[in-house]
Design a protein around this motif. Structure first.
Motif, PDB file in Angstrom:
ATOM      1  N   GLN A 159       0.841  -1.196   0.000  1.00 16.33           N
ATOM      2  CA  GLN A 159       0.000   0.000   0.000  1.00 16.33           C
ATOM      3  C   GLN A 159       0.880   1.252   0.000  1.00 16.33           C
ATOM      4  N   GLN A 160       0.498   2.194  -0.887  1.00 16.06           N
ATOM      5  CA  GLN A 160       1.267   3.426  -1.067  1.00 16.06           C
ATOM      6  C   GLN A 160       1.473   4.175   0.244  1.00 16.06           C
ATOM      7  N   THR A 161       2.650   4.700   0.423  1.00 20.17           N
ATOM      8  CA  THR A 161       3.066   5.541   1.564  1.00 20.17           C
ATOM      9  C   THR A 161       3.068   4.812   2.913  1.00 20.17           C
ATOM     10  N   THR A 162       2.872   3.520   2.895  1.00 17.40           N
ATOM     11  CA  THR A 162       2.914   2.785   4.165  1.00 17.40           C
ATOM     12  C   THR A 162       4.328   2.270   4.423  1.00 17.40           C
ATOM     13  N   THR A 163       4.517   1.769   5.631  1.00 13.56           N
ATOM     14  CA  THR A 163       5.796   1.160   5.977  1.00 13.56           C
ATOM     15  C   THR A 163       6.014  -0.103   5.152  1.00 13.56           C
ATOM     16  N   GLN A 164       4.927  -0.695   4.676  1.00 19.33           N
ATOM     17  CA  GLN A 164       5.050  -1.891   3.831  1.00 19.33           C
ATOM     18  C   GLN A 164       5.738  -1.534   2.516  1.00 19.33           C
ATOM     19  N   GLU A 165       5.480  -0.333   2.024  1.00 25.25           N
ATOM     20  CA  GLU A 165       6.138   0.095   0.783  1.00 25.25           C
ATOM     21  C   GLU A 165       7.655   0.174   1.016  1.00 25.25           C
ATOM     22  N   THR A 166       8.047   0.780   2.127  1.00 26.54           N
ATOM     23  CA  THR A 166       9.474   0.905   2.444  1.00 26.54           C
ATOM     24  C   THR A 166      10.109  -0.471   2.612  1.00 26.54           C
ATOM     25  N   ILE A 167       9.427  -1.335   3.342  1.00 29.82           N
ATOM     26  CA  ILE A 167       9.982  -2.666   3.600  1.00 29.82           C
ATOM     27  C   ILE A 167      10.122  -3.455   2.294  1.00 29.82           C
ATOM     28  N   ALA A 168       9.106  -3.390   1.452  1.00 29.37           N
ATOM     29  CA  ALA A 168       9.162  -4.109   0.179  1.00 29.37           C
ATOM     30  C   ALA A 168      10.340  -3.595  -0.652  1.00 29.37           C
ATOM     31  N   LYS A 169      10.469  -2.277  -0.743  1.00 30.93           N
ATOM     32  CA  LYS A 169      11.527  -1.706  -1.583  1.00 30.93           C
ATOM     33  C   LYS A 169      12.920  -1.951  -1.008  1.00 30.93           C
ATOM     34  N   ASN A 170      13.042  -1.873   0.328  1.00 30.87           N
ATOM     35  CA  ASN A 170      14.375  -2.024   0.942  1.00 30.87           C
ATOM     36  C   ASN A 170      14.796  -3.466   1.110  1.00 30.87           C
ATOM     37  N   GLN A 171      13.829  -4.340   1.334  1.00 33.96           N
ATOM     38  CA  GLN A 171      14.214  -5.704   1.713  1.00 33.96           C
ATOM     39  C   GLN A 171      13.979  -6.741   0.618  1.00 33.96           C
ATOM     40  N   LEU A 172      13.006  -6.508  -0.250  1.00 36.08           N
ATOM     41  CA  LEU A 172      12.767  -7.489  -1.317  1.00 36.08           C
ATOM     42  C   LEU A 172      13.428  -6.987  -2.597  1.00 36.08           C
ATOM     43  N   LYS A 173      14.731  -6.809  -2.489  1.00 38.48           N
ATOM     44  CA  LYS A 173      15.513  -6.254  -3.604  1.00 38.48           C
ATOM     45  C   LYS A 173      15.412  -7.166  -4.816  1.00 38.48           C
ATOM     46  N   GLY A 174      15.236  -6.532  -5.961  1.00 35.21           N
ATOM     47  CA  GLY A 174      15.161  -7.323  -7.183  1.00 35.21           C
ATOM     48  C   GLY A 174      13.731  -7.663  -7.568  1.00 35.21           C
ATOM     49  N   SER A 175      12.773  -7.395  -6.666  1.00 42.18           N
ATOM     50  CA  SER A 175      11.370  -7.612  -7.027  1.00 42.18           C
ATOM     51  C   SER A 175      10.824  -6.308  -7.612  1.00 42.18           C
ATOM     52  N   ASN A 176       9.694  -6.394  -8.314  1.00 43.71           N
ATOM     53  CA  ASN A 176       9.051  -5.177  -8.814  1.00 43.71           C
ATOM     54  C   ASN A 176       7.971  -4.789  -7.825  1.00 43.71           C
ATOM     55  N   VAL A 177       8.175  -3.690  -7.146  1.00 43.93           N
ATOM     56  CA  VAL A 177       7.201  -3.286  -6.139  1.00 43.93           C
ATOM     57  C   VAL A 177       6.103  -2.437  -6.777  1.00 43.93           C
ATOM     58  N   ILE A 178       4.864  -2.918  -6.649  1.00 35.73           N
ATOM     59  CA  ILE A 178       3.707  -2.228  -7.219  1.00 35.73           C
ATOM     60  C   ILE A 178       2.936  -1.601  -6.055  1.00 35.73           C
ATOM     61  N   THR A 179       2.685  -0.293  -6.101  1.00 36.91           N
ATOM     62  CA  THR A 179       1.950   0.320  -4.993  1.00 36.91           C
ATOM     63  C   THR A 179       0.602   0.853  -5.470  1.00 36.91           C
ATOM     64  N   GLU A 180      -0.367   0.795  -4.562  1.00 38.31           N
ATOM     65  CA  GLU A 180      -1.701   1.346  -4.831  1.00 38.31           C
ATOM     66  C   GLU A 180      -2.216   1.972  -3.556  1.00 38.31           C
ATOM     67  N   GLY A 181      -3.228   2.837  -3.689  1.00 36.80           N
ATOM     68  CA  GLY A 181      -3.752   3.555  -2.532  1.00 36.80           C
ATOM     69  C   GLY A 181      -4.611   2.700  -1.617  1.00 36.80           C
ATOM     70  N   VAL A 182      -5.231   1.660  -2.190  1.00 34.64           N
ATOM     71  CA  VAL A 182      -6.165   0.845  -1.413  1.00 34.64           C
ATOM     72  C   VAL A 182      -5.614  -0.579  -1.291  1.00 34.64           C
ATOM     73  N   LEU A 183      -5.494  -1.046  -0.074  1.00 39.67           N
ATOM     74  CA  LEU A 183      -4.877  -2.356   0.151  1.00 39.67           C
ATOM     75  C   LEU A 183      -5.700  -3.502  -0.425  1.00 39.67           C
ATOM     76  N   THR A 184      -7.033  -3.385  -0.312  1.00 40.03           N
ATOM     77  CA  THR A 184      -7.877  -4.495  -0.765  1.00 40.03           C
ATOM     78  C   THR A 184      -7.768  -4.726  -2.279  1.00 40.03           C
ATOM     79  N   SER A 185      -7.403  -3.696  -3.041  1.00 40.70           N
ATOM     80  CA  SER A 185      -7.182  -3.898  -4.482  1.00 40.70           C
ATOM     81  C   SER A 185      -5.982  -4.812  -4.683  1.00 40.70           C
TER      82      SER A 185
END
Ligand code: ARG
Length: 276
Positions: A159-185
């Motif tokens: 989810q955009q602007t959440t700590t999950q976005e930071t964690i995905a980008k910093n820790q799952l290196k090499g993956s394509n991180v897709i962000t959206e405003g609504v988590l349920t989407s």
């Protein structure tokens, strides 16, 4: 000698007393009318992002759509304590802080953790919950993503602007991180196979596992949740010290009486009964 000593103490005593009075004036809420303002309008407006069961989610009960959850129960307790009505403003998570700063809402209760970045722009109450992060995947992939290397090249949602976005980008290196405003989407896209995983907090993942039996699983890949991203708090405007004080009082009371823990369970029950 004795007399001088006593006199000296007297002066020190007076200085301390004066100091206390001054400290009382500056640190107390006498110059801050945040509580009074809410009481004058008779309504506490709480902003949330209702895509986050069991913290906040929509249900249809008695034919009426409403937003409920753990955070909303706490919000109701705060409104009760202030002697006002509660109004819930539902919006996407990324807009909450600017709505708060723009006076559109009085508080944010949205499972929001008190990161150092956010602390620069808003004030936080004391903590009322602790979270950690996991990677939610499809059940069929339960054993596929065991290491960071195994997530390389995969589509990972956050989810955009959440700590999950930071964690995905910093820790799952090499993956394509897709962000959206609504988590349920994102979690729907995961089931559709458009995403390979979604970084979420443990309680959210557990909720999906329960709500959709046989559909989701938690991957074995270990994510690290930095300390500053673990504590869930109520957010308020920086100047609203009196309001934060009141919120802290309510939280302390709910924690001491054991109600806080009960409310979390009640929210989970509401979700399994009325959530879709
Ligand atoms: N705890 C995370 C954060 O503060 C995510 C919160 C998302 N909340 C929500 N209602 N969607 O960044």
């Amino acid at each position: 000698m004795k007399k001088v000593f006593k006199k000296g103490l007297g002066v020190i005593g007076a200085t301390i007393a004066l100091g206390l009075v001054l400290a009382g004036c500056s640190s107390s809420s006498s110059s801050d009318n945040s509580v009074k303002k809410i009481q004058d309008k008779g309504t506490l407006v709480v902003g949330t992002s209702a895509d986050y069961a069991p913290f906040e989610f929509p249900i249809v009960k008695d034919g009426k759509k409403q937003i409920v959850g753990y955070d909303m129960m706490i919000a109701q307790k705060i409104a009760d304590n202030l002697g006002v009505k509660l109004k819930i403003e539902n919006t996407e998570f990324p807009s909450l802080i600017s709505e708060l700063k723009g006076n559109k809402i009085d508080l944010v209760l949205a499972g929001m953790v008190s990161t150092n970045e956010r602390r620069k722009v808003v004030a936080f109450s004391k903590s009322y919950y602790t979270v950690k992060n996991v990677l939610l995947v499809q059940k069929k992939d339960a054993d596929s993503f065991n290491t960071v290397a195994s997530v390389k090249g995969k589509q990972i949602g956050a989810q955009q602007t959440t700590t999950q976005e930071t964690i995905a980008k910093n820790q799952l290196k090499g993956s394509n991180v897709i962000t959206e405003g609504v988590l349920t989407s994102l979690t729907t896209e995961l089931l559709q196979g458009k995403l390979d995983g979604v970084v979420v907090e443990n309680e959210i993942a557990d909720n999906y596992l329960k709500q959709f039996p046989g559909k989701y699983a938690i991957a074995k890949v270990k994510l690290n949740t930095p300390k500053e991203q673990r504590s869930v708090n109520v957010a308020a405007r920086k100047g609203d010290k009196a309001l934060v004080k009141r919120v802290n009082k309510v939280i302390t009371k709910l924690q001491k009486s054991g109600e806080m823990t009960k409310m979390f369970k009640q929210a989970q029950e509401l979700q399994s009964k009325y959530g879709k």
